[in-house]
Write an enzyme that holds these catalytic residues in place. Structure first.
Site, PDB file in Angstrom:
ATOM      1  N   GLU A 105       0.840  -1.209   0.000  1.00  0.00           N
ATOM      2  CA  GLU A 105       0.000   0.000   0.000  1.00  0.00           C
ATOM      3  C   GLU A 105       0.867   1.248   0.000  1.00  0.00           C
ATOM      4  O   GLU A 105       1.989   1.236   0.502  1.00  0.00           O
ATOM      5  CB  GLU A 105      -0.885   0.020   1.261  1.00  0.00           C
ATOM      6  CG  GLU A 105      -2.307  -0.467   1.051  1.00  0.00           C
ATOM      7  CD  GLU A 105      -3.190   0.533   0.283  1.00  0.00           C
ATOM      8  OE1 GLU A 105      -2.652   1.430  -0.393  1.00  0.00           O
ATOM      9  OE2 GLU A 105      -4.413   0.392   0.373  1.00  0.00           O
ATOM     10  N   ASP A 106       0.310   2.322  -0.533  1.00  0.00           N
ATOM     11  CA  ASP A 106       1.006   3.608  -0.480  1.00  0.00           C
ATOM     12  C   ASP A 106       0.848   4.268   0.890  1.00  0.00           C
ATOM     13  O   ASP A 106       1.801   4.704   1.502  1.00  0.00           O
ATOM     14  CB  ASP A 106       0.506   4.548  -1.590  1.00  0.00           C
ATOM     15  CG  ASP A 106      -1.020   4.645  -1.646  1.00  0.00           C
ATOM     16  OD1 ASP A 106      -1.726   3.920  -0.899  1.00  0.00           O
ATOM     17  OD2 ASP A 106      -1.540   5.450  -2.445  1.00  0.00           O
ATOM     18  N   ASP A 109      -4.824   5.546   5.906  1.00  0.00           N
ATOM     19  CA  ASP A 109      -5.433   6.734   6.511  1.00  0.00           C
ATOM     20  C   ASP A 109      -6.507   6.267   7.498  1.00  0.00           C
ATOM     21  O   ASP A 109      -6.227   6.044   8.677  1.00  0.00           O
ATOM     22  CB  ASP A 109      -6.002   7.594   5.362  1.00  0.00           C
ATOM     23  CG  ASP A 109      -6.612   8.892   5.839  1.00  0.00           C
ATOM     24  OD1 ASP A 109      -6.474   9.234   7.023  1.00  0.00           O
ATOM     25  OD2 ASP A 109      -7.231   9.588   5.009  1.00  0.00           O
ATOM     26  N   PHE A 158      -2.961  15.988   4.352  1.00  0.00           N
ATOM     27  CA  PHE A 158      -3.142  15.418   3.013  1.00  0.00           C
ATOM     28  C   PHE A 158      -1.845  15.565   2.242  1.00  0.00           C
ATOM     29  O   PHE A 158      -1.292  16.657   2.120  1.00  0.00           O
ATOM     30  CB  PHE A 158      -4.287  16.098   2.266  1.00  0.00           C
ATOM     31  CG  PHE A 158      -4.713  15.306   1.072  1.00  0.00           C
ATOM     32  CD1 PHE A 158      -5.552  14.203   1.221  1.00  0.00           C
ATOM     33  CD2 PHE A 158      -4.240  15.612  -0.194  1.00  0.00           C
ATOM     34  CE1 PHE A 158      -5.921  13.430   0.116  1.00  0.00           C
ATOM     35  CE2 PHE A 158      -4.608  14.839  -1.303  1.00  0.00           C
ATOM     36  CZ  PHE A 158      -5.446  13.757  -1.137  1.00  0.00           C
ATOM     37  N   ARG A 171       0.738  12.501  -9.077  1.00  0.00           N
ATOM     38  CA  ARG A 171       1.330  11.193  -8.748  1.00  0.00           C
ATOM     39  C   ARG A 171       2.772  11.115  -9.231  1.00  0.00           C
ATOM     40  O   ARG A 171       3.558  10.314  -8.749  1.00  0.00           O
ATOM     41  CB  ARG A 171       0.548  10.063  -9.428  1.00  0.00           C
ATOM     42  CG  ARG A 171      -0.880   9.878  -8.938  1.00  0.00           C
ATOM     43  CD  ARG A 171      -1.455   8.594  -9.542  1.00  0.00           C
ATOM     44  NE  ARG A 171      -2.893   8.492  -9.433  1.00  0.00           N
ATOM     45  CZ  ARG A 171      -3.560   8.021  -8.372  1.00  0.00           C
ATOM     46  NH1 ARG A 171      -2.893   7.626  -7.306  1.00  0.00           N
ATOM     47  NH2 ARG A 171      -4.873   7.945  -8.382  1.00  0.00           N
TER      48      ARG A 171
HETATM   49  P1  IMP Z   1      -7.948   4.563   3.885  1.00  0.00           P
HETATM   50  O1  IMP Z   1      -8.907   3.540   3.328  1.00  0.00           O
HETATM   51  O2  IMP Z   1      -8.680   5.746   4.447  1.00  0.00           O
HETATM   52  O3  IMP Z   1      -6.930   3.984   4.837  1.00  0.00           O
HETATM   53  O4  IMP Z   1      -7.191   5.204   2.689  1.00  0.00           O
HETATM   54  C1  IMP Z   1      -6.410   4.488   1.891  1.00  0.00           C
HETATM   55  C2  IMP Z   1      -6.258   5.095   0.523  1.00  0.00           C
HETATM   56  O5  IMP Z   1      -6.700   6.444   0.433  1.00  0.00           O
HETATM   57  C3  IMP Z   1      -4.797   5.121   0.190  1.00  0.00           C
HETATM   58  O6  IMP Z   1      -4.386   3.919  -0.392  1.00  0.00           O
HETATM   59  C4  IMP Z   1      -4.702   6.309  -0.747  1.00  0.00           C
HETATM   60  O7  IMP Z   1      -4.916   5.886  -2.072  1.00  0.00           O
HETATM   61  C5  IMP Z   1      -5.790   7.248  -0.293  1.00  0.00           C
HETATM   62  N1  IMP Z   1      -5.247   8.306   0.585  1.00  0.00           N
HETATM   63  C6  IMP Z   1      -5.317   8.375   1.928  1.00  0.00           C
HETATM   64  N2  IMP Z   1      -4.710   9.464   2.410  1.00  0.00           N
HETATM   65  C7  IMP Z   1      -4.213  10.119   1.328  1.00  0.00           C
HETATM   66  C8  IMP Z   1      -3.444  11.339   1.169  1.00  0.00           C
HETATM   67  O8  IMP Z   1      -3.074  12.048   2.112  1.00  0.00           O
HETATM   68  N3  IMP Z   1      -3.121  11.662  -0.120  1.00  0.00           N
HETATM   69  C9  IMP Z   1      -3.496  10.921  -1.197  1.00  0.00           C
HETATM   70  N4  IMP Z   1      -4.192   9.776  -1.085  1.00  0.00           N
HETATM   71  C10 IMP Z   1      -4.561   9.380   0.167  1.00  0.00           C
HETATM   72 MG    MG Z   2      -4.199   3.598  -2.345  1.00  0.00          MG
END
Ligand code: IMP
Ligand code: MG
Length: 180
Positions: A105-106, A109, A158, A171
């Site tokens: 994963e990148d 959040d 963010f 990106r």
């Molecule tokens: P989660 O499901 O809220 O944990 O978010 C996961 C996905 O949301 C990540 O794999 C990202 O693709 C996107 N994401 C979450 N935070 C950021 C951010 O700060 N910048 C860009 N993409 C984000």
């Molecule tokens: Mg992602």
């Protein structure tokens, strides 16, 4: 009028992690993973789109036999906050039953994406299932999730660049910038 990429490259938005810091961390994670998965021929599963750059850099540093595959999910749309609804856009193609699977994963959040993926991939009965994320945001979890390998813990801001987008753009930046 400079476009968004030019503004970021001109350092108009603060850098959180430089390309050099990221590359050093990628090497460190790859060393650890190559040691932990020696002899196991793991399947590295990249989560599209965000992890494409981290995935490519990480895999270049992996020194053991492995396979690669991808899943694609979405939860953000064009927003800076998760919609809370995770949708699968592409499943893994290979058979992961009885395989050692490592999801790449990148950023984590809310934790909803990794939790969703864990549940979904577990149904295919991998021998082991672990997660590596380049970034983990502090203080933003909405659910309890698992992440076995973490690159950097970052503040709840963010961020864009190095695969991470805002409305699909930025990106391509080599560093990670704070946008809000
Ligand atoms: P989660 O499901 O809220 O944990 O978010 C996961 C996905 O949301 C990540 O794999 C990202 O693709 C996107 N994401 C979450 N935070 C950021 C951010 O700060 N910048 C860009 N993409 C984000
Ligand atoms: Mg992602």
């Amino acid at each position: 009028m400079p476009d968004d990429t030019e503004k970021f490259l001109a350092n108009q938005y603060p850098i959180l992690l430089t390309a050099e810091q990221i590359q050093a961390k990628v090497k460190e994670l790859a060393r650890q993973l190559s040691a932990d998965y020696a002899g196991k021929c793991p399947v590295f599963v990249g989560v599209l789109n965000g992890s494409f750059m981290f995935f490519a850099d990480l895999l270049r540093e992996i020194t053991i036999d492995c396979e690669v595959d991808f899943v694609k999910i979405s939860s953000y749309g064009e927003a800076v906050r998760t919609s809370g609804v995770v949708k699968i856009r592409k499943e893994v193609d290979c058979h992961i039953e009885d395989r050692h699977v490592l999801v790449v994963e990148d950023i984590i959040d809310s934790g909803l994406s990794v939790t969703y993926l864990e549940k979904r991939l577990r149904q295919q009965q991998p021998k082991s299932l672990k997660f590596v994320s380049l970034l983990v945001k502090e203080g933003s979890a909405q659910v309890e999730y698992r992440c076995d390998y973490v690159g950097f813990r970052i503040p709840n801001r963010f961020v864009v660049g190095y695969g991470l987008d805002y409305a699909q753009k930025l990106r391509n930046l080599p560093a990670i910038h704070v946008m809000d």
